[in-house]
Design an enzyme around this catalytic site. Structure first.
Site, PDB file in Angstrom:
ATOM      1  N   LYS A 194       0.846  -1.202   0.000  1.00 27.36           N
ATOM      2  CA  LYS A 194       0.000   0.000   0.000  1.00 27.36           C
ATOM      3  C   LYS A 194       0.876   1.245   0.000  1.00 27.36           C
ATOM      4  CE  LYS A 194      -1.862   2.739   3.269  1.00 27.36           C
ATOM      5  NZ  LYS A 194      -1.950   3.999   2.522  1.00 27.36           N
ATOM      6  N   GLU A 270      10.439   0.812  10.102  1.00 33.28           N
ATOM      7  CA  GLU A 270      11.397   1.911   9.934  1.00 33.28           C
ATOM      8  C   GLU A 270      10.643   3.189  10.262  1.00 33.28           C
ATOM      9  OE1 GLU A 270      14.486   1.654   9.447  1.00 33.28           O
ATOM     10  OE2 GLU A 270      14.703  -0.366   8.665  1.00 33.28           O
ATOM     11  N   GLU A 404       9.598  15.111  16.223  1.00 33.94           N
ATOM     12  CA  GLU A 404       9.884  15.116  14.794  1.00 33.94           C
ATOM     13  C   GLU A 404       8.939  16.080  14.083  1.00 33.94           C
ATOM     14  OE1 GLU A 404       8.895  11.631  12.393  1.00 33.94           O
ATOM     15  OE2 GLU A 404      10.881  11.766  11.509  1.00 33.94           O
TER      16      GLU A 404
HETATM   17  P1  NAP Z   1       2.406   7.767   8.568  1.00 34.15           P
HETATM   18  O1  NAP Z   1       1.302   8.697   8.828  1.00 34.15           O
HETATM   19  O2  NAP Z   1       2.840   6.859   9.649  1.00 34.15           O
HETATM   20  O3  NAP Z   1       1.980   6.958   7.282  1.00 34.15           O
HETATM   21  C1  NAP Z   1       2.776   5.946   6.731  1.00 34.15           C
HETATM   22  C2  NAP Z   1       1.890   4.937   6.039  1.00 34.15           C
HETATM   23  O4  NAP Z   1       1.037   4.329   7.003  1.00 34.15           O
HETATM   24  C3  NAP Z   1       0.973   5.548   4.978  1.00 34.15           C
HETATM   25  O5  NAP Z   1       0.847   4.640   3.915  1.00 34.15           O
HETATM   26  C4  NAP Z   1      -0.329   5.680   5.740  1.00 34.15           C
HETATM   27  O6  NAP Z   1      -1.472   5.686   4.908  1.00 34.15           O
HETATM   28  C5  NAP Z   1      -0.308   4.442   6.605  1.00 34.15           C
HETATM   29  N1  NAP Z   1      -1.174   4.528   7.788  1.00 34.15           N
HETATM   30  C6  NAP Z   1      -1.651   5.647   8.392  1.00 34.15           C
HETATM   31  N2  NAP Z   1      -2.445   5.316   9.445  1.00 34.15           N
HETATM   32  C7  NAP Z   1      -2.462   3.961   9.499  1.00 34.15           C
HETATM   33  C8  NAP Z   1      -3.098   3.028  10.367  1.00 34.15           C
HETATM   34  N3  NAP Z   1      -3.879   3.427  11.360  1.00 34.15           N
HETATM   35  N4  NAP Z   1      -2.880   1.712  10.146  1.00 34.15           N
HETATM   36  C9  NAP Z   1      -2.088   1.298   9.136  1.00 34.15           C
HETATM   37  N5  NAP Z   1      -1.485   2.133   8.272  1.00 34.15           N
HETATM   38  C10 NAP Z   1      -1.652   3.454   8.455  1.00 34.15           C
HETATM   39  O7  NAP Z   1       3.722   8.494   8.135  1.00 34.15           O
HETATM   40  P2  NAP Z   1       3.884   9.574   6.988  1.00 34.15           P
HETATM   41  O8  NAP Z   1       3.371  10.851   7.540  1.00 34.15           O
HETATM   42  O9  NAP Z   1       3.350   9.072   5.702  1.00 34.15           O
HETATM   43  O10 NAP Z   1       5.462   9.599   6.822  1.00 34.15           O
HETATM   44  C11 NAP Z   1       6.244  10.312   7.681  1.00 34.15           C
HETATM   45  C12 NAP Z   1       6.883   9.438   8.732  1.00 34.15           C
HETATM   46  O11 NAP Z   1       7.610   8.372   8.136  1.00 34.15           O
HETATM   47  C13 NAP Z   1       7.877  10.194   9.545  1.00 34.15           C
HETATM   48  O12 NAP Z   1       7.724   9.897  10.905  1.00 34.15           O
HETATM   49  C14 NAP Z   1       9.217   9.682   9.041  1.00 34.15           C
HETATM   50  O13 NAP Z   1      10.261   9.812   9.940  1.00 34.15           O
HETATM   51  C15 NAP Z   1       8.908   8.282   8.705  1.00 34.15           C
HETATM   52  N6  NAP Z   1       9.859   7.743   7.736  1.00 34.15           N
HETATM   53  C16 NAP Z   1      10.770   6.811   8.170  1.00 34.15           C
HETATM   54  C17 NAP Z   1      11.697   6.271   7.296  1.00 34.15           C
HETATM   55  C18 NAP Z   1      12.697   5.252   7.784  1.00 34.15           C
HETATM   56  O14 NAP Z   1      13.245   4.521   6.968  1.00 34.15           O
HETATM   57  N7  NAP Z   1      12.961   5.134   9.060  1.00 34.15           N
HETATM   58  C19 NAP Z   1      11.689   6.661   5.969  1.00 34.15           C
HETATM   59  C20 NAP Z   1      10.761   7.608   5.538  1.00 34.15           C
HETATM   60  C21 NAP Z   1       9.833   8.124   6.460  1.00 34.15           C
HETATM   61  P3  NAP Z   1      -2.168   7.032   4.340  1.00 34.15           P
HETATM   62  O15 NAP Z   1      -1.150   8.095   4.396  1.00 34.15           O
HETATM   63  O16 NAP Z   1      -2.569   6.660   2.971  1.00 34.15           O
HETATM   64  O17 NAP Z   1      -3.353   7.297   5.220  1.00 34.15           O
END
Ligand code: NAP
Ligand code: MG
Length: 504
Positions: A194, A270, A404
């Protein structure tokens, strides 16, 4: 690094007008609507205007995709292929991604607001390089023979875990997908993935290129839709053997609950970061360090999990370094992501921009001083632009130093002694990356060991390359690593086969 031409802005606009976007779920090698027939709008964050309607999958679509992926896993159409065949097909896929980098980069730029020089010039070539690296390892990894007693043979073999679920973020949509798909597919698994709902378009096209490369139908399936329905359905699915997630710590935690409450699938996380950049008093090359500092925190609009968002600098060199950073930033143009001169594009969404601006207000109210940036710009474009923002006079216990922000915001914190610098650097709940600058080999080695983080850059901001593992300590990660052969371990089971030989 790449010979792919970045299009001029007029060319880019013309090419975008003639793009034919893939907007439906990709299951069993075919595009289809969501079972509910629902669609949602994906917008261009640089204009706030809609680009396309994308199929809004739901739990029924996850069920359908997992069923298809399970059949593909069980009949061995991929897992029992010769490793050399899997390699050939995946290398062909990597080549197709590379030869379509311009189209894919344009799609990524309009869907995610990322600068065209990054998407076409870096993200897509690196996506291809990632797939290729893992593919090439497919027929070069060996099992083990144990030193078992005379009269027995014991082999330790690695097998695909089976069907892998993946849920990925919007900051590097293609690359984050590749970090999961490369090792999961190279080791013989089938996948249901996804993308983030804000940025689904590039992955749908990349999946289609996979079929063109010869990945059998059902091996790679993409279900688009929101996290709280599709993401949760993947997390809870009883017939997935593992789930790989990149995203926020908050959502990552949920995947542990999902697995604990269902089938104990393997969970690989991650997560976020608040990574420090330490600058010691013996440094001399302020220009190079300033360039690294700026890339570390402002590259990709600061929407980077390993962003170096805390600059921990020795009091004696702070002013000089901040002057060098200011000079460096003069060349960082903020604006239209389709303009090849742009270094900083739009934040992903209005909601995210408001969150970043809120943190800037929090920083001000905590008593830190904005020395550059600090408010929204280019509002007339309808896009979500925030320029590089630097806070001086930050204490490490302030919220802007602990939480963050995931935007272009740098917190500058002073120190006097090495031990103090290390203590400040380690004093957050995160531990993804860190960088440090010094001429002294002793300081470099000591501090690199003392820092509680998964990736340390010495005299550079670096995440390493495909040959090195990437993953975090503390709240930054769980269960494994992306990239390198370590990533293959995540997607394989270890099996012991103990054989008793007949007596002589
Ligand atoms: P996010 O809100 O956690 O979303 C990540 C993914 O999870 C999206 O596909 C999102 O779907 C999905 N998601 C959201 N709520 C969910 C739930 N309740 N159950 C299952 N899946 C769910 O993070 P983001 O805002 O997209 O990305 C930013 C974060 O990613 C930051 O904290 C960043 O540090 C982290 N990040 C980490 C790495 C690493 O390798 N460590 C790399 C890149 C980013 P939808 O958005 O479609 O709702
Ligand atoms: Mg979008």
């Amino acid at each position: 690094m790449t010979d792919i031409m970045i299009p001029a802005i007029e060319e880019a606009r013309a090419e975008i007008a003639s793009l034919s976007l893939r907007t439906r779920l990709f299951i069993g090698g075919e595009f289809r609507e969501a079972a509910s027939g629902r669609r949602y709008v994906t917008e261009n964050p640089a204009s706030g205007r809609p680009i396309a309607e994308v199929a809004e999958g739901g739990p029924a679509d996850v069920d359908a995709a997992v069923a298809v992926a399970r059949r593909a896993a069980d009949d061995g159409r991929w897992s029992r292929r010769n490793p050399g065949d899997r390699k050939r097909i995946l290398v062909r896929w990597a080549n197709l991604i590379e030869s379509n980098a311009r189209e894919l980069g344009l799609i990524e730029t309009i869907d995610a607001g990322k600068p065209i020089t990054d998407t076409v010039g870096l993200d897509m070539p690196e996506t291809a390089a990632c797939i290729r690296w893992h593919a090439e390892a497919a027929d070069k990894t060996y099992g083990q023979v144990a030193p078992s007693p005379e009269g027995t043979v014991a082999t330790i073999v690695r097998e695909p875990v089976g069907v892998v679920g993946a849920v990925i973020p919007w900051n590097y949509p293609a690359q984050m997908a590749a970090w999961k798909l490369g090792p999961a597919l190279a080791t013989g698994n089938t996948v249901v993935i996804k993308p983030a709902s804000t940025t689904s378009l590039s992955l749908l096209r990349i999946a289609e290129l996979g079929t063109e490369a010869g990945i059998p139908d059902g091996v790679l399936n993409v279900v688009t839709g929101p996290g709280d329905t599709v993401g949760e359905a993947i997390g809870r699915h009883p017939d997935l053997d593992a789930v790989a997630f990149t995203g926020s710590t908050e959502v990552g935690r949920r995947f542990l609950h999902y697995a604990a409450e269902t089938n104990l699938k393997r969970v690989l996380l991650e997560l976020g970061g608040k990574s420090p950049q330490l600058v010691f008093p013996d440094v001399t090359d302020f220009e190079t360090i300033a360039a690294n500092v700026a890339i570390a925190v402002f590259w990709n609009m600061g929407e980077n999990c390993s962003a170096g968002s805390r600059l921990i600098v020795h009091r004696s060199v702070k002013d000089r370094l901040l002057q060098a950073v200011a000079a460096e930033l003069a060349a960082w143009r903020v604006g239209d992501p389709l303009d090849p001169a742009t270094r900083i594009g739009a934040l992903i969404s209005r909601g995210h921009m408001e969150r970043v601006l809120h943190y800037i207000e929090v920083g001000r109210s905590e008593g830190a001083r904005v020395v550059t940036g600090g408010s929204r710009i280019l509002e007339e474009t309808g896009g979500y632009f925030v320029p590089p923002t630097i806070f001086d006079g930050v204490r490490n216990d302030m919220r802007i130093a602990q939480e963050e922000i995931f935007g272009p915001v740098l917190s500058v914190i002073e120190f006097e002694a090495e031990a103090e610098a290390v203590a400040i650097a380690n004093d957050t709940p995160y531990g993804l990356a860190a960088s440090l600058y010094t001429q002294d080999l002793n300081v470099a080695h000591r501090v690199a060991r003392d820092l509680r983080a998964g990736v340390i850059g010495v005299n550079a901001y670096s995440e390493g390359d495909m040959t090195t593992p990437f993953g975090g300590y503390k709240l930054s990660g769980f269960g494994g690593h992306d990239k390198s052969l370590h990533a293959h371990d995540q997607y394989t089971e270890t099996k012991t086969i103990w054989i008793q030989l007949a007596a002589r």
